[in-house]
Design a protein around this motif. Structure first.
Motif, PDB file in Angstrom:
ATOM      1  N   GLY A 176       0.814  -1.045  -0.042  1.00  0.00           N
ATOM      2  CA  GLY A 176      -0.052   0.046  -0.110  1.00  0.00           C
ATOM      3  C   GLY A 176       0.647   1.330  -0.112  1.00  0.00           C
ATOM      4  N   THR A 177       0.216   2.496  -0.121  1.00  0.00           N
ATOM      5  CA  THR A 177       0.923   3.667  -0.316  1.00  0.00           C
ATOM      6  C   THR A 177       0.284   4.530   0.653  1.00  0.00           C
ATOM      7  N   PHE A 178       1.208   5.399   1.384  1.00  0.00           N
ATOM      8  CA  PHE A 178       0.870   6.302   2.349  1.00  0.00           C
ATOM      9  C   PHE A 178       1.496   7.732   2.088  1.00  0.00           C
ATOM     10  N   LEU A 179       1.011   8.737   2.028  1.00  0.00           N
ATOM     11  CA  LEU A 179       1.771  10.170   1.714  1.00  0.00           C
ATOM     12  C   LEU A 179       2.038  10.706   3.066  1.00  0.00           C
ATOM     13  N   SER A 180       1.713  10.211   4.237  1.00  0.00           N
ATOM     14  CA  SER A 180       2.301  10.627   5.315  1.00  0.00           C
ATOM     15  C   SER A 180       2.351   9.612   6.353  1.00  0.00           C
ATOM     16  N   PRO A 181       2.850   9.737   7.505  1.00  0.00           N
ATOM     17  CA  PRO A 181       3.234   8.643   8.599  1.00  0.00           C
ATOM     18  C   PRO A 181       1.898   8.297   9.113  1.00  0.00           C
ATOM     19  N   VAL A 182       1.306   6.955   8.926  1.00  0.00           N
ATOM     20  CA  VAL A 182       0.276   6.681   9.586  1.00  0.00           C
ATOM     21  C   VAL A 182       0.298   5.195   9.945  1.00  0.00           C
ATOM     22  N   THR A 183      -0.525   4.563  10.970  1.00  0.00           N
ATOM     23  CA  THR A 183      -0.554   3.255  11.325  1.00  0.00           C
ATOM     24  C   THR A 183      -1.355   2.477  10.145  1.00  0.00           C
ATOM     25  N   LEU A 184      -0.690   1.253   9.927  1.00  0.00           N
ATOM     26  CA  LEU A 184      -1.155   0.464   8.791  1.00  0.00           C
ATOM     27  C   LEU A 184      -2.530   0.095   9.450  1.00  0.00           C
ATOM     28  N   ARG A 185      -3.360  -0.177   8.193  1.00  0.00           N
ATOM     29  CA  ARG A 185      -4.796  -0.630   8.514  1.00  0.00           C
ATOM     30  C   ARG A 185      -5.030  -1.725   7.699  1.00  0.00           C
ATOM     31  N   ALA A 186      -5.754  -2.471   7.931  1.00  0.00           N
ATOM     32  CA  ALA A 186      -5.959  -3.899   7.084  1.00  0.00           C
ATOM     33  C   ALA A 186      -6.749  -3.236   5.744  1.00  0.00           C
ATOM     34  N   GLN A 187      -7.511  -2.395   5.871  1.00  0.00           N
ATOM     35  CA  GLN A 187      -8.389  -2.271   4.845  1.00  0.00           C
ATOM     36  C   GLN A 187      -7.525  -1.647   3.640  1.00  0.00           C
TER      37      GLN A 187
ATOM     38  N   LEU B 130      -6.431  -8.404   1.453  1.00  0.00           N
ATOM     39  CA  LEU B 130      -5.584  -9.428   2.052  1.00  0.00           C
ATOM     40  C   LEU B 130      -6.802 -10.536   2.239  1.00  0.00           C
ATOM     41  N   GLY B 131      -8.135 -10.097   1.518  1.00  0.00           N
ATOM     42  CA  GLY B 131      -9.505 -11.226   1.696  1.00  0.00           C
ATOM     43  C   GLY B 131      -9.044 -12.403   0.577  1.00  0.00           C
ATOM     44  N   PRO B 132      -9.143 -13.486   1.093  1.00  0.00           N
ATOM     45  CA  PRO B 132      -9.092 -14.726   0.111  1.00  0.00           C
ATOM     46  C   PRO B 132      -9.928 -14.444  -1.081  1.00  0.00           C
ATOM     47  N   GLY B 133      -9.314 -14.834  -2.276  1.00  0.00           N
ATOM     48  CA  GLY B 133      -9.965 -14.566  -3.413  1.00  0.00           C
ATOM     49  C   GLY B 133      -9.440 -13.224  -4.055  1.00  0.00           C
TER      50      GLY B 133
ATOM     51  N   THR C  58       4.526 -13.057 -20.951  1.00  0.00           N
ATOM     52  CA  THR C  58       3.659 -13.887 -20.364  1.00  0.00           C
ATOM     53  C   THR C  58       2.809 -13.448 -19.279  1.00  0.00           C
ATOM     54  N   THR C  59       1.694 -14.186 -18.911  1.00  0.00           N
ATOM     55  CA  THR C  59       0.613 -13.669 -17.862  1.00  0.00           C
ATOM     56  C   THR C  59       0.979 -14.222 -16.569  1.00  0.00           C
ATOM     57  N   VAL C  60       1.004 -13.564 -15.480  1.00  0.00           N
ATOM     58  CA  VAL C  60       0.866 -14.258 -14.123  1.00  0.00           C
ATOM     59  C   VAL C  60      -0.487 -13.858 -13.361  1.00  0.00           C
ATOM     60  N   ILE C  61      -1.191 -14.885 -12.788  1.00  0.00           N
ATOM     61  CA  ILE C  61      -2.290 -14.694 -12.018  1.00  0.00           C
ATOM     62  C   ILE C  61      -1.812 -14.831 -10.544  1.00  0.00           C
ATOM     63  N   ALA C  62      -1.901 -14.179  -9.628  1.00  0.00           N
ATOM     64  CA  ALA C  62      -1.792 -14.245  -8.145  1.00  0.00           C
ATOM     65  C   ALA C  62      -3.051 -14.047  -7.598  1.00  0.00           C
ATOM     66  N   HIS C  63      -3.145 -14.934  -6.349  1.00  0.00           N
ATOM     67  CA  HIS C  63      -4.565 -14.774  -5.753  1.00  0.00           C
ATOM     68  C   HIS C  63      -4.271 -15.012  -4.273  1.00  0.00           C
ATOM     69  N   VAL C  64      -5.064 -14.399  -3.374  1.00  0.00           N
ATOM     70  CA  VAL C  64      -4.927 -14.696  -2.031  1.00  0.00           C
ATOM     71  C   VAL C  64      -5.692 -16.170  -1.618  1.00  0.00           C
TER      72      VAL C  64
ATOM     73  N   GLU D   2      -2.285  -5.823 -15.033  1.00  0.00           N
ATOM     74  CA  GLU D   2      -3.332  -5.846 -15.979  1.00  0.00           C
ATOM     75  C   GLU D   2      -4.609  -5.597 -15.487  1.00  0.00           C
ATOM     76  N   LYS D   3      -5.039  -6.231 -14.178  1.00  0.00           N
ATOM     77  CA  LYS D   3      -6.307  -6.340 -13.732  1.00  0.00           C
ATOM     78  C   LYS D   3      -6.308  -6.559 -12.208  1.00  0.00           C
ATOM     79  N   PHE D   4      -7.042  -6.013 -11.447  1.00  0.00           N
ATOM     80  CA  PHE D   4      -7.562  -6.232 -10.011  1.00  0.00           C
ATOM     81  C   PHE D   4      -8.796  -6.509  -9.612  1.00  0.00           C
ATOM     82  N   GLU D   5      -8.831  -7.655  -8.802  1.00  0.00           N
ATOM     83  CA  GLU D   5     -10.242  -7.927  -8.429  1.00  0.00           C
ATOM     84  C   GLU D   5     -10.195  -8.159  -7.212  1.00  0.00           C
ATOM     85  N   ARG D   6     -11.174  -7.474  -6.521  1.00  0.00           N
ATOM     86  CA  ARG D   6     -11.398  -7.707  -4.873  1.00  0.00           C
ATOM     87  C   ARG D   6     -11.757  -8.887  -4.474  1.00  0.00           C
ATOM     88  N   ALA D   7     -11.675  -9.206  -3.370  1.00  0.00           N
ATOM     89  CA  ALA D   7     -12.438 -10.413  -2.654  1.00  0.00           C
ATOM     90  C   ALA D   7     -13.941 -10.061  -2.708  1.00  0.00           C
TER      91      ALA D   7
END
Length: 236
Positions: free
Chosen positions: A16-27, A31-34, A66-72, A227-232
């Motif tokens: 993730g990217t943060f423009l100022s120092p903050v606590t990491l947040r899960a959102q 990280l959701g499966p899928g 080539t194409t690589v597909i990664a998933h949680v 190329e493409k991002f799909e949320r859980a």
């Protein structure tokens, strides 16, 4: 599968990217499966190296496209701590597995398995891929418990980039590492690894550029772009 004591060419797929120092947040981290990322992967090699195996069959004009597909796929325990497992597929085959954990210290990387190189890397202690702040100009280091390997990471100011999935303004992180590499039964030489990764909150890794060099000579270069991002499903 051989076990090695240095990082393999793993897919570092979360962040993730943060423009100022903050606590990491899960959102900020998908990280959701899928959760699924589809990447374009470009590989080329220097004059002292050559493609092997499946890459040699696929190479055209000195490069592999080539194409690589990664998933949680879920979570697993490593050293008594829960880590998110991310699997990457290439050409219909399992290519990489990486294990991550989001902690107050940042995003940790505990293990990587590279099925292409037939290697496994255990990071002891786990490597901090992203600090909790990611402030431009910030740097941090990692060293294994044996004191053999170390790396330095530096965060850079946000920059506008465009990849197949769209335009983003991420912070990038550069990693520098020197790996002792045995090139013959009696000769060990330092291999320089330089990696730069670009991260977007809520999306993760959108670009990764890795170079491997020995004595200033390029061995290999890998460039991945989203190329493409799909949320859980639960996060949609």
């Amino acid at each position: 599968m051989k076990k090695v004591t240095f990082p393999s060419v793993a897919m570092i797929l979360l962040g993730g990217t943060f423009l100022s120092p903050v606590t990491l947040r899960a959102q900020d981290y998908p990280l959701g499966p899928g959760t699924t990322w589809t990447y374009h992967l470009h590989k080329d090699v220097g004059p002292l190296a050559h493609f092997e195996g499946e890459d040699a069959r696929m190479a055209k004009n000195g490069a592999v496209e080539t194409t690589v597909i990664a998933h949680v796929v879920g979570t697993e325990e490593i050293g008594g701590k829960s880590y998110t497992r991310v699997e990457s597929m290439g050409q219909g085959k399992l290519a990489n597995i990486d294990w991550y954990a989001l902690t107050p210290a940042g995003l940790l990387h505990a293990r990587a398995v590279d099925y292409v190189a037939q290697s496994q890397s255990d990071f002891d202690p786990p490597e901090v891929l992203l600090s909790h702040a990611l402030a431009p100009g910030e740097s941090w280091t990692w060293q294994d418990r044996q004191g053999v390997l170390s790396s330095k990471k530096t965060a850079f100011a946000p920059e506008q980039i465009t990849v197949p999935a769209g335009s983003y303004r991420p912070i990038s992180v550069r990693t520098e590492m020197v790996i002792p590499t045995q090139i013959s039964p009696t000769q060990v030489v330092p291999m320089n690894v330089t990696m730069r990764q670009w991260f977007v909150p809520g999306v993760g890794f959108v670009k990764q550029d890795v170079r491997f060099e020995i004595n200033g000579n390029l061995l290999s270069h890998n460039l991945m772009t989203l190329e493409k991002f799909e949320r859980a499903a639960a996060a949609k």
